[in-house]
Design a protein around this motif. Structure first.
Motif, PDB file in Angstrom:
ATOM      1  N   PHE A 231       2.704  -6.210  -6.718  1.00  0.00           N
ATOM      2  CA  PHE A 231       2.396  -5.839  -5.899  1.00  0.00           C
ATOM      3  C   PHE A 231       2.136  -4.699  -4.595  1.00  0.00           C
ATOM      4  O   PHE A 231       2.781  -3.812  -4.346  1.00  0.00           O
ATOM      5  N   ARG A 232       1.398  -4.846  -4.011  1.00  0.00           N
ATOM      6  CA  ARG A 232       0.677  -3.215  -3.453  1.00  0.00           C
ATOM      7  C   ARG A 232       0.715  -2.673  -2.480  1.00  0.00           C
ATOM      8  O   ARG A 232       1.827  -3.422  -1.600  1.00  0.00           O
ATOM      9  N   SER A 233       1.230  -1.457  -2.559  1.00  0.00           N
ATOM     10  CA  SER A 233       2.420  -0.790  -1.143  1.00  0.00           C
ATOM     11  C   SER A 233       1.655  -0.809   0.246  1.00  0.00           C
ATOM     12  O   SER A 233       0.076  -0.647  -0.468  1.00  0.00           O
ATOM     13  N   GLU A 234       2.111  -0.528   1.318  1.00  0.00           N
ATOM     14  CA  GLU A 234       1.470  -0.431   2.084  1.00  0.00           C
ATOM     15  C   GLU A 234       0.582   0.457   2.230  1.00  0.00           C
ATOM     16  O   GLU A 234      -0.779   0.510   2.849  1.00  0.00           O
ATOM     17  N   GLU A 235       0.636   1.402   1.665  1.00  0.00           N
ATOM     18  CA  GLU A 235       0.099   2.742   2.157  1.00  0.00           C
ATOM     19  C   GLU A 235      -0.877   2.440   1.009  1.00  0.00           C
ATOM     20  O   GLU A 235      -1.954   3.148   1.054  1.00  0.00           O
ATOM     21  N   ASP A 237      -2.416  -0.276   0.335  1.00  0.00           N
ATOM     22  CA  ASP A 237      -3.395  -1.753   0.974  1.00  0.00           C
ATOM     23  C   ASP A 237      -4.357  -1.600   1.456  1.00  0.00           C
ATOM     24  O   ASP A 237      -4.481  -2.008   3.017  1.00  0.00           O
ATOM     25  N   LEU A 238      -5.345  -0.751   1.464  1.00  0.00           N
ATOM     26  CA  LEU A 238      -6.663  -0.845   2.315  1.00  0.00           C
ATOM     27  C   LEU A 238      -6.718  -2.300   2.946  1.00  0.00           C
ATOM     28  O   LEU A 238      -7.725  -2.702   4.289  1.00  0.00           O
ATOM     29  N   VAL A 239      -7.100  -3.159   2.338  1.00  0.00           N
ATOM     30  CA  VAL A 239      -7.278  -4.735   3.145  1.00  0.00           C
ATOM     31  C   VAL A 239      -6.673  -4.344   3.850  1.00  0.00           C
ATOM     32  O   VAL A 239      -7.167  -5.450   5.046  1.00  0.00           O
ATOM     33  N   ARG A 240      -4.861  -4.881   3.708  1.00  0.00           N
ATOM     34  CA  ARG A 240      -4.210  -5.160   4.554  1.00  0.00           C
ATOM     35  C   ARG A 240      -4.377  -4.066   5.990  1.00  0.00           C
ATOM     36  O   ARG A 240      -4.091  -4.557   7.254  1.00  0.00           O
ATOM     37  N   GLN A 241      -4.595  -3.138   5.944  1.00  0.00           N
ATOM     38  CA  GLN A 241      -4.582  -1.840   6.966  1.00  0.00           C
ATOM     39  C   GLN A 241      -5.759  -2.610   7.489  1.00  0.00           C
ATOM     40  O   GLN A 241      -5.995  -2.526   9.295  1.00  0.00           O
ATOM     41  N   ALA A 242      -6.882  -2.933   7.151  1.00  0.00           N
ATOM     42  CA  ALA A 242      -8.479  -3.341   7.850  1.00  0.00           C
ATOM     43  C   ALA A 242      -8.018  -4.595   8.300  1.00  0.00           C
ATOM     44  O   ALA A 242      -8.392  -4.963   9.288  1.00  0.00           O
ATOM     45  N   LEU A 243      -7.421  -5.658   8.140  1.00  0.00           N
ATOM     46  CA  LEU A 243      -7.541  -6.766   8.908  1.00  0.00           C
ATOM     47  C   LEU A 243      -6.083  -6.828  10.198  1.00  0.00           C
ATOM     48  O   LEU A 243      -6.675  -7.625  10.560  1.00  0.00           O
ATOM     49  N   ARG A 244      -5.151  -5.925   9.836  1.00  0.00           N
ATOM     50  CA  ARG A 244      -4.164  -5.406  10.629  1.00  0.00           C
ATOM     51  C   ARG A 244      -5.657  -4.903  11.819  1.00  0.00           C
ATOM     52  O   ARG A 244      -5.118  -5.508  13.159  1.00  0.00           O
TER      53      ARG A 244
END
Length: 250
Positions: A231-235, A237-244
């Motif tokens: 699992f990608r770390s929060e730091e 994970d560029l997709v998660r950052q963009a979705l936020r």
């Protein structure tokens, strides 16, 4: 490599010795890997639940109301509450709920299932699939992968993925090795637990098949470095950052 389903497993209930039930029906060989669906792991670990267990908070009410407005279908806020309680973060809340589970897996509705749960409304994912895999691996003496089905960005349909594993690395690292033209590989890290989970899902099937445990025989990890990062770390994970930063409808 060959794969075959463990036959004749009964309906699993809370407190059942899942490892013993599988061992009674499978003759393992050295090098085998067992892929077992998270549904039966959850059932054995008492993760079946009812909507009444999740009184809706104001946030859950708001999420359910928004989804009902978008879809034209009534949404139970208690289900939204269950997702909230099983998640460390909701990445998006509309037009569907995309959640990060407490063990790091990102999936729709925190992976909560509403099918094949006799006597209950919901089936939650195992609290710690890695620990679940470790217990099964120790009892059976072979590597174990706890699997689930999950959708994927940019593609239709679901495929098998690994939630937890024990007795083997999650991935094999090809970086530093060379292709047929002598070029050094710089980025290739192969998620073998996901690939074995996907292969096992073809054998286990979906719906009412009743074959949630699959033995993989003949898989060879090879002479590669291994890693347990999946699992990608929060730091990272560029997709998660963009979705936020994105909101549906804007």
């Amino acid at each position: 490599m060959e794969l075959f389903a463990v036959p004749d497993l009964p309906e699993i209930r809370a407190g059942d010795d899942l490892a013993a039930l599988i061992a009674e029906r499978a003759d393992f060989e050295a090098g085998d890997v067992l892929c077992v669906a998270s549904t039966v792991v959850s059932k054995a670990e008492g993760r079946a639940a009812d909507l009444a267990d999740f009184p809706a908070s104001d946030r859950a009410e708001a999420i359910a109301a928004r989804l009902a407005e978008l879809t034209g279908e009534e949404k139970d806020p208690r289900f939204a509450q269950a997702v909230l309680e099983e998640s460390e973060e909701l990445v998006i809340e509309a037009p569907f709920i995309l959640a990060v589970t407490r063990f790091g897996h990102t999936t729709v509705n925190a992976g909560i299932d509403r099918s094949n749960v006799p006597g209950h409304d919901l089936l939650l994912l195992p609290e710690n699939p890695g620990a679940s895999a470790e217990r099964l691996s120790e009892a059976l003496g072979i590597p174990v992968i706890v699997t689930d089905t999950s959708g994927r960005p940019f593609r239709h349909g679901q495929r098998g993925v690994a939630l937890g594993w024990a007795g083997m690395p999650a991935s094999r690292d090809w970086r530093g090795e060379h292709d047929r033209d002598g070029r050094e590989l710089g980025v290739t890290v192969q998620s073998v637990v996901d690939e074995l989970a996907g292969a096992a899902n073809l054998v286990a099937g979906e719906g009412d098949g009743g074959t949630p445990a699959v033995v993989v025989r003949g898989f060879e990890f090879g002479d590669h470095e291994g890693s347990n990062e999946l699992f990608r770390s929060e730091e990272d994970d560029l997709v998660r950052q963009a979705l936020r930063a994105w909101e549906f409808g804007e």
